[in-house]
Write a protein that holds these residues in place. Structure first.
Motif, PDB file in Angstrom:
ATOM      1  N   TYR A 126      49.659  49.532  61.534  1.00  0.00           N
ATOM      2  CA  TYR A 126      49.927  50.186  62.816  1.00  0.00           C
ATOM      3  C   TYR A 126      49.562  51.666  62.667  1.00  0.00           C
ATOM      4  N   TYR A 163      56.767  59.447  69.359  1.00  0.00           N
ATOM      5  CA  TYR A 163      55.925  58.264  69.535  1.00  0.00           C
ATOM      6  C   TYR A 163      56.685  57.062  68.993  1.00  0.00           C
ATOM      7  N   THR A 164      56.556  55.924  69.694  1.00  0.00           N
ATOM      8  CA  THR A 164      57.312  54.727  69.342  1.00  0.00           C
ATOM      9  C   THR A 164      56.388  53.534  69.155  1.00  0.00           C
ATOM     10  N   TYR A 165      56.616  52.795  68.078  1.00  0.00           N
ATOM     11  CA  TYR A 165      55.980  51.507  67.855  1.00  0.00           C
ATOM     12  C   TYR A 165      57.017  50.406  68.074  1.00  0.00           C
ATOM     13  N   SER A 166      56.628  49.321  68.717  1.00  0.00           N
ATOM     14  CA  SER A 166      57.480  48.144  68.870  1.00  0.00           C
ATOM     15  C   SER A 166      56.780  46.981  68.176  1.00  0.00           C
ATOM     16  N   ILE A 167      57.394  46.464  67.110  1.00  0.00           N
ATOM     17  CA  ILE A 167      56.792  45.421  66.290  1.00  0.00           C
ATOM     18  C   ILE A 167      57.457  44.091  66.633  1.00  0.00           C
TER      19      ILE A 167
END
Length: 394
Positions: free
Chosen positions: A114, A125-129
């Motif tokens: 990612y 900033y955001t990651y959604s896994i």
């Protein structure tokens, strides 16, 4: 500058597993993380290897990891120290032995699954896994490129508003301007007129409330709009900053005599305004000396047209008074430097007992942290951390 002297530190700690049905885990337990209902919060450390007794690195933000009810993992990068920005993020979530690395153990962030470039820079900033992409026992390696833009730094350093009164002429500028209601900025500053079409009172104690903007960037573009603009050529404001930083006033001119406040102010008007043929309040000035200043601008080329002050120089702020009075360029010390660093979500290490002495007495991620003795070192020359996820076993 990016830190290429790294040590990639594999961090292991003991903590009570956070089952999905749990509602709370003691955030000051020997878990090593601040945890609440399967939330992990750790610092984002820039510019150094171990966040240890040597006090290397700088705490610029936080990394938060949270599992939702469906088992999806949400990872948020957040800058908490202005004016740092995030320019790129690289995230690994997966098996502990699957972290991309080279033969010597150095992390290969380009191979993290990612990743995102952020242009312009961001503060969060955001990651959604998805849950199906996350193994039961997972680790997180959260890397970021972070930077400071000196112009952004200067803009954020300025007060938003102030109360001002003016003295004309100033000691070595068109105005001396007295600031109040501006906190640490209260005091007297050099100022120049950049708005020929409007007037402002001086020498009689009249006070104005002003809004304050950096002369760099789009914040002053509104001053050039409409039928009665304050600044005709806002794109030339970097040149005004260049002139201010040359310190012309009082220095010798090849035309004879020394440059005066009037010479500099007239040159500013000829650059910034469509109707520059104004002599009001200039005192002694010379067309020859003004031409010499303009020739110096021309000779400087992009050095002047794209000018950015160095730390220790001066930057101009646009003071916009109430009642559509004259806009001024007020000179402040420019104390900002560019910075460009690598940052990682902080892990724990066995030799960090003295970390509480660093960074304003902070202790790890949460007060009361107990450091484990299970640190392992990967043999790379690059530094970095990873940390365990919510459900990693004891």
């Amino acid at each position: 500058m990016k830190k290429f002297l790294w040590m990639f530190i594999a961090v292991a700690f003991l903590f009570t597993a956070c089952e999905k049905e749990e509602t709370m885990v003691n955030p000051e337990s020997e878990a090593g993380f601040q945890k609440d209902a399967c939330i992990i919060s750790t610092k984002m450390i820039a510019g150094g290897g171990k966040y240890d007794e040597k006090c290397s690195g700088e705490h610029v933000g936080n990394i938060t990891v949270e599992e939702d009810a469906d088992g999806n993992v949400i990872v948020t990068y957040e800058i908490t120290v202005s004016p740092w920005k995030i320019d790129a993020t690289h995230l690994y979530i997966g098996e502990e032995d699957g972290i991309p690395s080279g033969k010597k153990g150095n992390p290969k962030i380009g191979n993290f699954p990612y990743k995102m470039e952020h242009d312009p820079g961001v503060t969060t900033y955001t990651y959604s896994i998805p849950a199906e992409d996350v193994p039961e026992d997972y680790v997180i390696a959260a890397h970021a490129d972070v930077s400071i833009d000196p112009l952004d730094c200067f803009s954020k350093s300025l007060p938003a508003t102030a109360t001002v009164s003016l003295t004309h002429p100033g000691a070595a500028s068109y105005f001396d301007i007295q600031l109040s209601n501006a906190g640490d900025f209260n005091g007297t500053y050099a100022a120049w007129c950049i708005d020929v079409g409007h007037s402002i009172a001086s020498n009689d104690g009249t006070e104005y409330t002003v809004d304050i903007f950096s002369t760099y960037g789009g914040l002053v573009d509104f001053l050039s709009e409409g039928d009665d603009p304050n600044i005709d050529f806002p794109e030339k404001l970097p040149i005004i900053n260049w002139i201010i930083n040359q310190g012309f006033v009082g220095t010798a001119s090849v035309c004879g005599g020394n440059f005066t406040m009037g010479d500099v102010q007239r040159a500013i008007w000829e650059i910034i305004d469509v109707t520059p043929d104004v002599e009001y309040g200039l005192g002694a000035w010379s067309e020859c000396r003004v031409a010499e200043i303009l020739a110096a601008v021309e000779a400087a080329g992009t050095e002047a047209s794209e000018f950015v002050p160095l730390a220790g120089g001066f930057g101009a702020a646009a003071f916009v008074p109430e009642g559509n009075a004259q806009v001024m360029a007020v000179t402040f010390s420019f104390d900002c430097e560019a910075a460009d660093e690598t940052a990682w979500g902080f892990g724990y290490c066995a030799d960090c007992e003295s970390v509480g002495d660093c960074h304003d007495g902070e202790t790890g991620v949460a007060d009361g942290i107990s450091f484990t003795e299970s640190t392992e070192y990967y043999g790379g020359s690059a530094w970095g951390w990873y940390f365990y996820g919510c459900d990693f076993p004891n």
